[in-house]
Design an enzyme around this catalytic site. Structure first.
Site, mmCIF file in Angstrom:
data_model
loop_
_atom_site.group_PDB
_atom_site.id
_atom_site.type_symbol
_atom_site.label_atom_id
_atom_site.label_comp_id
_atom_site.label_asym_id
_atom_site.label_seq_id
_atom_site.Cartn_x
_atom_site.Cartn_y
_atom_site.Cartn_z
ATOM 1 N N TYR A 1 -7.824 33.857 -33.639
ATOM 2 C CA TYR A 1 -8.192 32.443 -33.720
ATOM 3 C C TYR A 1 -9.321 32.125 -32.734
ATOM 4 C CZ TYR A 1 -8.151 27.415 -33.156
ATOM 5 O OH TYR A 1 -8.550 26.107 -33.073
ATOM 6 N N ARG B 1 -5.871 24.560 -20.426
ATOM 7 C CA ARG B 1 -6.049 23.261 -19.740
ATOM 8 C C ARG B 1 -5.619 22.090 -20.611
ATOM 9 N NH1 ARG B 1 -12.012 21.787 -19.605
ATOM 10 N NH2 ARG B 1 -11.355 21.274 -21.733
ATOM 11 N N ARG C 1 -1.171 19.835 -32.226
ATOM 12 C CA ARG C 1 -1.942 21.060 -32.445
ATOM 13 C C ARG C 1 -1.393 22.109 -31.484
ATOM 14 N NH1 ARG C 1 -7.999 20.123 -31.768
ATOM 15 N NH2 ARG C 1 -7.357 18.821 -30.034
#
Length: 392
Positions: free
Chosen positions: A147, A191, A204
Site C-alpha cells: 500500500y 503520526r 481509515r
C-alpha cells in the site's frame, strides 16, 4: 519569512497562478522546498504533486461510493489530458482543487513530453494500486509495504524520473526511490493515527493487522485510555518497522549532485526522522497531534544543505529516539539494533564533526555561561561579606 517570500513568487498565467497558489494551500512546507528548484523542474514537480494530491483526494473521500470511486482512480491518468474534466469531492481547498482541476490539466499539457510520460505512468500505477486497496484491508506487513508503495513509493520513483528527465541527476535505483517514499508515508500513517481512525463517515485504517493484533482486539481500541500501555507498545513496533528504510534513504541522498534537488529531497526526510523521535513511546499520538515545533522545523529547513547536515540530523534524532527506548518494551532489542545500524552509518560517513548540532545542544555550550554566572554570584557574596568585616 522564507514561506511568505515563496508565496509571492506566483506566475502571472492563470493556470500556473492557480497551481502554485493551490500548492501553498494544500502543502505549505512542500511548497517551500519546491520553490527553490529551477523553473522547468519546479513546474513539473508542482503539477506532479497536484495531480497526485487530486488522486489522493478521491481516495480519501469516504463519502464517495466505491462503485464511483474505483473507476475514477483507474482512469485518472487519462483525465489529466482532458482540460474539461473535473470531479467534485473533498473539502475546503481540496474541493477547490477538484472543482477547478482544468487549470492543472492545462499546466500539465504545457510540460515537456518526458515529464508528461513520467507523470502519466506514475498516476496510472498509483490509481490502480489505490483502487486495489479500496476493496482490500491492510492485513499483513507485506500488504502495508505494498500500500505504501502505491501511495508514496511511486512518488519517489516519479520524482527520480523527473530529476533524470531534466538532466540534473542520474536515474536512481527503484528500490532506493521506493524507500524514500515509504519512510515518509509510514511516518505520516503513524503520526495520523487519531485523525484517520476518527474519519467521518468511515474510519481509515492503514496500520497492518499483523502488527496491531498483537496488542489489541480492534485498531480503534488504542485510542482508549485503558489500553494506553498496549497502544504505546504497538506504536513503538510501528516505528521500529519504519526504521528499516533509513539506510536506503541515506544512500539515495548521498548520490544526489544538484544542491536544490538535494535540499528538496533531504528536508522532508530529516523532518520524518524527527517526527518519529517525537512519536516514539509517546501516548499523545493517541490523544492529539504530535509534530515538531515550528522553531525546530525552521532550523531543519534552514540548515539542511549537505550530507554532513543530514548525517548529523539523523544521528542526533536517532540518539534522541534510542534514549527513549524502554528495555521492557517487546521490541526494544529490534529497535535498538536498527538504531545502532543508523548511528553506525552516520559515524562511518566521517563528517559528523563538520557540523554543529542544533537538535541536541551539547552540555559544553552552556558550561562557559554557567561558570560566568557562578563567578559573578561568588564575587557579590564575597563583596558583601568583606564590607561587614571589621577593619584592623
Amino acid at each position: 519569512m522564507a514561506s511568505r517570500h515563496a508565496e509571492k513568487q506566483i506566475p502571472s498565467e492563470p493556470h500556473w497562478a492557480f497551481c502554485f497558489s493551490m500548492l501553498h494551500k494544500v502543502s505549505r512546507s512542500f511548497a517551500l522546498v519546491i520553490q527553490q528548484l529551477d523553473t522547468e523542474l519546479k513546474n513539473a514537480v508542482c503539477v506532479f504533486y497536484l495531480v497526485l494530491r487530486a488522486l489522493d483526494t478521491v481516495e480519501d473521500d469516504t463519502s464517495v461510493a466505491t462503485d464511483v470511486k474505483v473507476p475514477i482512480l483507474k482512469d485518472f491518468h487519462h483525465h489529466i489530458y482532458d482540460r474539461d474534466w473535473h470531479f467534485s469531492c473533498g473539502t475546503k481547498n481540496y474541493k477547490v482543487l477538484m472543482d477547478q482541476f482544468h487549470h492543472v490539466s492545462t499546466a500539465f499539457l504545457e510540460l515537456g513530453n518526458g515529464y508528461q510520460e513520467a507523470i502519466e505512468d506514475i498516476t496510472r500505477r498509483m490509481g490502480a494500486g489505490m483502487a486495489k486497496f479500496i476493496c482490500k484491508e491492510v492485513e499483513t506487513v507485506d500488504d502495508y509495504d505494498e500500500y505504501c508503495h502505491y501511495v508514496a513509493g511511486l512518488v519517489g520513483l516519479g520524482l527520480s524520473k523527473l530529476f533524470h528527465a531534466c538532466g540534473l541527476e542520474d536515474l536512481a535505483p527503484d528500490s532506493l526511490s521506493n524507500s524514500m517514499g515509504l519512510f515518509l508515508q509510514k511516518t505520516n500513517i503513524i503520526r495520523d493515527y487519531l485523525e484517520d481512525i476518527n474519519e467521518i463517515p468511515k474510519s481509515r485504517m492503514f496500520w497492518p493487522r499483523e502488527i496491531w493484533s498483537k496488542y489489541v482486539n480492534k485498531l480503534e481500541d488504542m485510542k482508549y485510555e485503558e489500553n494506553s500501555v498496549k497502544a504505546v507498545q504497538c506504536l513503538n513496533d510501528m516505528i521500529t518497522n519504519s526504521l528499516i528504510h533509513v539506510d536506503d534513504c541515506l544512500k539515495y541522498m548521498s548520490a544526489l549532485r544538484d544542491p536544490s534537488v538535494f535540499r528538496f529531497c533531504a528536508i522532508p526526510q530529516v523532518m520524518a526522522i524527527g517526527t518519529l523521535a517525537l512519536c516514539y513511546n509517546n501516548i499523545e499520538v493517541f490523544r492529539g497531534v504530535v509534530k515538531m515545533r515550528r522553531g525546530l522545523t525552521a532550523k531543519v529547513i534552514d540548515r539542511t544543505n549537505s550530507m554532513a547536515d543530514v548525517y548529523g540530523a539523523f544521528y542526533d534524532f536517532s540518539c534522541m529516539l534510542k534514549a527513549k527506548v524502554d528495555h521492557n518494551d517487546p521490541n526494544a532489542q529490534k529497535t535498538v539494533s536498527r538504531l545502532d545500524s543508523i548511528l553506525k552509518t552516520c559515524r562511518d560517513s566521517g563528517v559528523l564533526n563538520e557540523r554543529r548540532s542544533y537538535i541536541i545542544p551539547s552540555q559544553s555550550n552552556y558550561t562557559p555561561l554557567l561558570a560566568v554566572i557562578l563567578f559573578i554570584i561568588l564575587a557579590i557574596v564575597l563583596a558583601n561579606r568583606s564590607s561587614n568585616w571589621p577593619n584592623n
